[in-house]
Design a protein around this motif. Structure first.
Motif, mmCIF file in Angstrom:
data_model
loop_
_atom_site.group_PDB
_atom_site.id
_atom_site.type_symbol
_atom_site.label_atom_id
_atom_site.label_comp_id
_atom_site.label_asym_id
_atom_site.label_seq_id
_atom_site.Cartn_x
_atom_site.Cartn_y
_atom_site.Cartn_z
ATOM 1 N N TYR A 178 67.972 51.071 111.428
ATOM 2 C CA TYR A 178 66.947 51.526 112.368
ATOM 3 C C TYR A 178 65.795 50.524 112.401
ATOM 4 O O TYR A 178 65.367 50.021 111.374
ATOM 5 C CB TYR A 178 66.399 52.899 111.949
ATOM 6 C CG TYR A 178 67.363 54.032 112.214
ATOM 7 C CD1 TYR A 178 67.524 54.553 113.489
ATOM 8 C CD2 TYR A 178 68.123 54.576 111.180
ATOM 9 C CE1 TYR A 178 68.401 55.586 113.736
ATOM 10 C CE2 TYR A 178 69.009 55.606 111.416
ATOM 11 C CZ TYR A 178 69.152 56.108 112.700
ATOM 12 O OH TYR A 178 70.028 57.126 112.933
ATOM 13 N N CYS A 216 65.118 60.163 110.118
ATOM 14 C CA CYS A 216 66.547 59.876 110.277
ATOM 15 C C CYS A 216 67.139 59.301 108.994
ATOM 16 O O CYS A 216 68.242 59.669 108.576
ATOM 17 C CB CYS A 216 66.758 58.901 111.434
ATOM 18 S SG CYS A 216 66.498 59.600 113.071
ATOM 19 N N TYR A 221 71.171 59.305 108.209
ATOM 20 C CA TYR A 221 71.746 58.678 109.395
ATOM 21 C C TYR A 221 71.755 57.156 109.332
ATOM 22 O O TYR A 221 72.373 56.511 110.175
ATOM 23 C CB TYR A 221 70.987 59.127 110.645
ATOM 24 C CG TYR A 221 71.143 60.593 110.967
ATOM 25 C CD1 TYR A 221 72.338 61.260 110.703
ATOM 26 C CD2 TYR A 221 70.100 61.310 111.527
ATOM 27 C CE1 TYR A 221 72.494 62.605 110.997
ATOM 28 C CE2 TYR A 221 70.238 62.658 111.831
ATOM 29 C CZ TYR A 221 71.444 63.300 111.558
ATOM 30 O OH TYR A 221 71.580 64.632 111.846
#
Length: 272
Positions: A178, A216, A221
């Motif tokens: 991310y 997240c 994730y």
């Protein structure tokens, strides 16, 4: 030669579009086209190739561009001196999102206290995009991640960052990195590190909200690379697995070597 013609030329060259250059300068498209033709007539050379997607510089235009930028800069400097202006009236500041989150408000407060009459403009973007805008004279200074390599840039100050890898605490993360946006050096550094360490290819996902990225990661994730100060600001220091990195990715305050801000000395000394 009218420096306003040169400003039109520079705007069109930077935006690669007569219409976008017109928007930038507040002119009509027909006015921009007329001024470009005037400049080409004066020089006796075509400066742009017209294409379906806009315009691109001819070889003559590419040769002329740095001279045009230099002339406009010198005219602006001379204008300031003639008006007896000895202080920075406007400072155009670029900043990464990470620096904006943890440091920019303190920077603004200090400038407001020490330079009451100075106006500030801001651009928040990735390091690579900020460097490009700085090189194009669209910014006066920029806070970027990592020491820039471009020979035309000057480092004014360095702010140390404690860079850490964040992962979920009690589960194996998905193979996703991310980051805030494309051009983010944190993502580039992390991708290189993980590919070398784990020999695994990672999917890249952009989310323009740091707290959501941390959430997240906490859920499992994926992973991300942050300054520890950002994690602490959002209260995630006890919610994630945090690993210190063995490489530096400090924040550098930079400007063009040939376009030093009038408050250069102040910027070299400032602490944040």
């Amino acid at each position: 030669m009218d420096s306003n013609l040169l400003k039109v030329f520079i705007a069109v060259a930077n935006t690669k579009s007569i219409s976008n250059g017109a928007k930038e300068l507040g002119f009509t498209q027909s006015n921009m086209t007329l001024r470009i033709k005037q400049l080409e007539k004066i020089l006796g050379q075509e400066l742009f190739h017209r294409t379906n997607k806009g315009v691109v510089l001819t070889q003559e235009g590419e040769k002329f561009f740095p001279y045009a930028v230099d002339i406009v800069k010198k005219v602006e400097e001379a204008t300031l001196k003639i008006r007896n202006i000895n202080h920075q009236e406007l400072l155009r500041i670029g900043s990464t999102q990470s620096n904006t989150t943890i440091r920019l408000s303190k920077f603004i407060d200090k400038l407001d206290k020490d330079f009451k009459d100075m106006k500030l403009e801001f651009v928040v973007d990735s390091s690579l995009n900020l460097i490009e805008q700085l090189l194009d004279y669209k910014l006066d200074i920029a806070f970027v991640n990592g020491k820039p390599k471009q020979k035309d840039l000057e480092v004014l100050n360095v702010f140390k960052e404690d860079i850490v890898l964040v992962e979920p605490k009690d589960k194996e993360p998905e193979n996703i990195i991310y980051s805030y946006k494309n051009g983010c050096l944190n993502r580039i550094f992390l991708e290189e590190y993980l590919t070398e360490e784990k020999k695994v290819q990672y999917k890249k996902v952009n989310i323009e909200n740091y707290e959501l990225i941390l959430s997240c990661v906490k859920t499992g994730y994926g992973v991300a690379l942050f300054s520890r100060e950002i994690i602490e600001k959002f209260g995630y220091e006890n919610k994630l697995k945090i690993t210190s990195m063995d490489f530096r990715l400090d924040t550098y305050l930079i400007c063009r070597k040939d376009y030093l801000p009038m408050i250069e000395g102040y910027l070299r000394q400032i602490t944040l």
